[in-house]
Design a protein around this motif. Structure first.
Motif: not given
Length: 73
Positions: A15-16, A18-19
């Motif tokens: 998720a990080d 992707e951010q």
């Protein structure tokens, strides 16, 4: 295992990552016309200074060059 998948003491979650990818894309779009490559070079140099490991940086550059030829997925 390549340099991008090698585990280290500090890792980012999917998720990080992707951010980070999304913010990088936004930064590239915000760079003035014809200046996105310069912005990316500056970013890499800033990150290299933070990482502080020339050999690791060179290994990551080698990995980043993989599969860049036209038509590669």
């Amino acid at each position: 295992m390549n340099a991008l998948t090698t585990t280290s003491a500090m890792t980012l979650s999917t998720a990080d990552l992707e951010q980070v990818y999304d913010r990088l894309a936004e930064s590239i779009d915000q760079a003035p016309d014809g200046r996105s490559e310069l912005m990316l070079v500056k970013l890499v140099l800033l990150m290299a200074r933070e990482l502080g490991d020339r050999a690791r940086i060179e290994a990551l550059m080698h990995t980043a060059l993989q599969d860049l030829e036209a038509g590669a997925a």
